[in-house]
Design an enzyme around this catalytic site. Structure first.
Site, PDB file in Angstrom:
ATOM      1  N   TRP A  78       0.816  -1.220   0.000  1.00  0.00           N
ATOM      2  CA  TRP A  78       0.000   0.000   0.000  1.00  0.00           C
ATOM      3  C   TRP A  78       0.843   1.260   0.000  1.00  0.00           C
ATOM      4  O   TRP A  78       0.532   2.238  -0.688  1.00  0.00           O
ATOM      5  CB  TRP A  78      -0.992   0.006   1.165  1.00  0.00           C
ATOM      6  CG  TRP A  78      -2.160  -0.912   0.941  1.00  0.00           C
ATOM      7  CD1 TRP A  78      -2.504  -2.000   1.689  1.00  0.00           C
ATOM      8  CD2 TRP A  78      -3.137  -0.842  -0.113  1.00  0.00           C
ATOM      9  NE1 TRP A  78      -3.624  -2.604   1.169  1.00  0.00           N
ATOM     10  CE2 TRP A  78      -4.028  -1.926   0.069  1.00  0.00           C
ATOM     11  CE3 TRP A  78      -3.335   0.018  -1.192  1.00  0.00           C
ATOM     12  CZ2 TRP A  78      -5.113  -2.154  -0.789  1.00  0.00           C
ATOM     13  CZ3 TRP A  78      -4.409  -0.213  -2.050  1.00  0.00           C
ATOM     14  CH2 TRP A  78      -5.278  -1.283  -1.841  1.00  0.00           C
ATOM     15  N   LYS A  95     -12.254  -1.043   6.809  1.00  0.00           N
ATOM     16  CA  LYS A  95     -11.556  -2.047   7.613  1.00  0.00           C
ATOM     17  C   LYS A  95     -12.010  -1.993   9.067  1.00  0.00           C
ATOM     18  O   LYS A  95     -12.418  -2.986   9.622  1.00  0.00           O
ATOM     19  CB  LYS A  95     -10.032  -1.857   7.547  1.00  0.00           C
ATOM     20  CG  LYS A  95      -9.423  -1.563   6.173  1.00  0.00           C
ATOM     21  CD  LYS A  95      -9.593  -2.653   5.187  1.00  0.00           C
ATOM     22  CE  LYS A  95      -9.070  -2.463   3.779  1.00  0.00           C
ATOM     23  NZ  LYS A  95      -8.041  -1.555   3.414  1.00  0.00           N
ATOM     24  N   ASP A 148      -0.998   6.521   6.745  1.00  0.00           N
ATOM     25  CA  ASP A 148      -2.123   5.740   6.227  1.00  0.00           C
ATOM     26  C   ASP A 148      -2.458   4.694   7.295  1.00  0.00           C
ATOM     27  O   ASP A 148      -1.735   3.719   7.471  1.00  0.00           O
ATOM     28  CB  ASP A 148      -1.738   5.064   4.908  1.00  0.00           C
ATOM     29  CG  ASP A 148      -2.858   4.165   4.362  1.00  0.00           C
ATOM     30  OD1 ASP A 148      -3.909   4.040   5.023  1.00  0.00           O
ATOM     31  OD2 ASP A 148      -2.666   3.587   3.274  1.00  0.00           O
TER      32      ASP A 148
HETATM   33  C1  LIG Z   1      -7.546  -0.999   1.974  1.00  0.00           C
HETATM   34  C2  LIG Z   1      -6.391  -0.084   2.069  1.00  0.00           C
HETATM   35  C3  LIG Z   1      -6.227   1.004   1.183  1.00  0.00           C
HETATM   36  C4  LIG Z   1      -7.137   1.227  -0.018  1.00  0.00           C
HETATM   37  O1  LIG Z   1      -8.300   1.798   0.316  1.00  0.00           O
HETATM   38  P1  LIG Z   1      -9.424   2.117  -0.800  1.00  0.00           P
HETATM   39  O2  LIG Z   1     -10.533   2.592   0.054  1.00  0.00           O
HETATM   40  O3  LIG Z   1      -9.697   0.848  -1.517  1.00  0.00           O
HETATM   41  O4  LIG Z   1      -8.873   3.165  -1.678  1.00  0.00           O
HETATM   42  C5  LIG Z   1      -5.163   1.852   1.386  1.00  0.00           C
HETATM   43  N1  LIG Z   1      -4.275   1.649   2.378  1.00  0.00           N
HETATM   44  C6  LIG Z   1      -4.381   0.607   3.223  1.00  0.00           C
HETATM   45  C7  LIG Z   1      -3.381   0.437   4.300  1.00  0.00           C
HETATM   46  C8  LIG Z   1      -5.446  -0.291   3.100  1.00  0.00           C
HETATM   47  O5  LIG Z   1      -5.547  -1.338   3.941  1.00  0.00           O
END
Ligand SMILES: *Cc1c(COP(=O)(O)O)cnc(C)c1O
Length: 389
Positions: free
Chosen positions: A120, A216, A190
């Protein structure tokens, strides 16, 4: 047990619907199940006499109440200091990959350090390359794998910010505490897959921006929580679209455009649940307990199960990659089919990065200790049966 032809069995196609009659144990990496109480809270929105946010105008006093409540609950649940704005944005994690440099690098040629410890952060880096001058500090191996973090020392002091993913969802690497860097640049985090599962030292770790897509750990897809320190507002790039602009959205109190009303109310219910359960410290305690059960079983299986991350201090409590019998295809298939028959799903899903070598169990807040025990018991049984064959 009768095995159907390999690639047509629902368990092998990643089906999340187990046979009828068995309780669902969903270990999907996201979107994923919500806690039963949160689900009940959502259902109650439609039973109530009052109007639900799904069909309330976002500028009505009724929705403004919901929005204000949600912001306050997030602030309280995660101890977010007053000098930070809380925004509910569109575009998911991917939107933020672009929003961060567009908001923090007005000229487009500023340096920003990207600490890359998994898929990511690597994707964030590639998006950011369009809007700033990233300096890459990566721990990727020649083979393209990630098993540790890059060094957080000797970072470029001219960086506008230092970008970091606090839980690499696919690779299973987590920072259980954010680092305290020796340079002045603020951290951009993030926290999509670990937000609300452990406390954050906002001021001590110099957090400038932190975001989490909802799917999540705080709700369902369609809204992204962004926390921005106010001193970083006011100087976006001229190219920054309004919907991604922190300054515009903060100035307009989250209502520059139509906010994802229903998703925000779900976040509210989620935060209410979390606080009632004992708050973020309780979520952390459960995360430690749930993941320890699984890592313990893996570590004691004498290699039957293995996980790619050997250093326990960075093993993710959220996403636990593991293989079965060294990745042997037939054994893995049997494992997935038998798991599915017991209602255990979500262990092998497609990601934008393909089907990897490893299966993965995701233990977000919505997964209970008891459900995790169900998975661990199955894995122990499967191991025992395999050994005695
Ligand atoms: C799931 C995830 C994303 C992507 O998120 P989207 O909502 O699909 O754009 C980005 N960073 C991390 C760490 C993730 O687990």
């Amino acid at each position: 047990m009768s095995l159907q032809p390999a690639d047509t069995h629902p368990a092998l196609l990643g089906s999340l619907l187990p046979p009828s009659g068995v309780p669902l144990l969903n270990f999907s990496p996201g979107p994923t199940s919500l806690a039963a109480e949160v689900q009940a809270g959502i259902k109650a929105l439609f039973d109530a006499q009052r109007m639900c946010s799904m069909y309330l105008s976002h500028r009505s006093p009724e929705f403004l109440d919901i929005l204000t409540n949600t912001v306050q609950r997030c602030r309280m649940a995660m101890d977010i200091p007053q000098q930070y704005e809380i925004l509910f944005m569109h575009g998911g994690g991917h939107g933020q990959f672009a929003a961060v440099p567009l908001n923090l690098c007005p000229h487009g040629d500023e340096k920003a350090t990207y600490l890359v410890n998994g898929t990511w952060s690597k994707r964030a880096l590639s998006e950011a390359s369009k809007y700033c001058r990233p300096i890459v500090v990566s721990s990727e191996s020649v083979a393209g794998t990630f098993t540790h973090n890059p060094s957080f020392e000797n970072l470029d002091p001219e960086s506008k910010y230092v970008y970091l993913c606090s839980n690499e969802t696919v690779n299973g690497i987590e920072l259980h505490h954010l680092p305290k860097l020796s340079i002045k640049a603020p951290l951009v985090i993030d926290a999509s897959s670990d937000f609300s599962t452990k406390p954050i030292d906002w001021v001590g770790c110099n957090v400038g921006v932190l975001y989490a897509c909802a799917s999540k750990n705080i709700g369902h897809p369609g809204v992204t929580l962004c926390v921005i320190r106010r001193d970083l507002l006011g100087t976006p790039s001229k190219l920054c679209p309004g919907v991604l602009c922190y300054t515009t959205n903060a100035r307009e109190g989250n209502l520059w455009n139509t906010i994802a009303t229903f998703n925000v109310e779900v976040v509210n219910i989620y935060m209410q649940w979390m606080i009632a359960q004992g708050g973020v410290h309780e979520m952390e305690r459960r995360s430690i307990a749930k993941s320890a059960m699984l890592y313990d079983l893996i570590d004691k299986s004498e290699g039957f199960y293995s996980t790619p991350i050997s250093d326990p201090s960075i093993r993710s409590r959220m996403n636990i990659p593991f293989d079965v019998a060294g990745g042997d295809e037939e054994t893995t298939r049997n494992f997935l089919v038998q798991a599915w028959e017991r209602g255990i799903v979500g262990l092998r899903t497609l990601t934008p990065f393909g089907v990897g070598k490893y299966l993965r169990a995701s233990l977000y807040n919505g997964v209970s200790v008891q459900q995790t025990e169900g998975l661990v018991a199955f894995m122990a049984d499967f191991l025992k049966t395999y050994r005695t064959q």
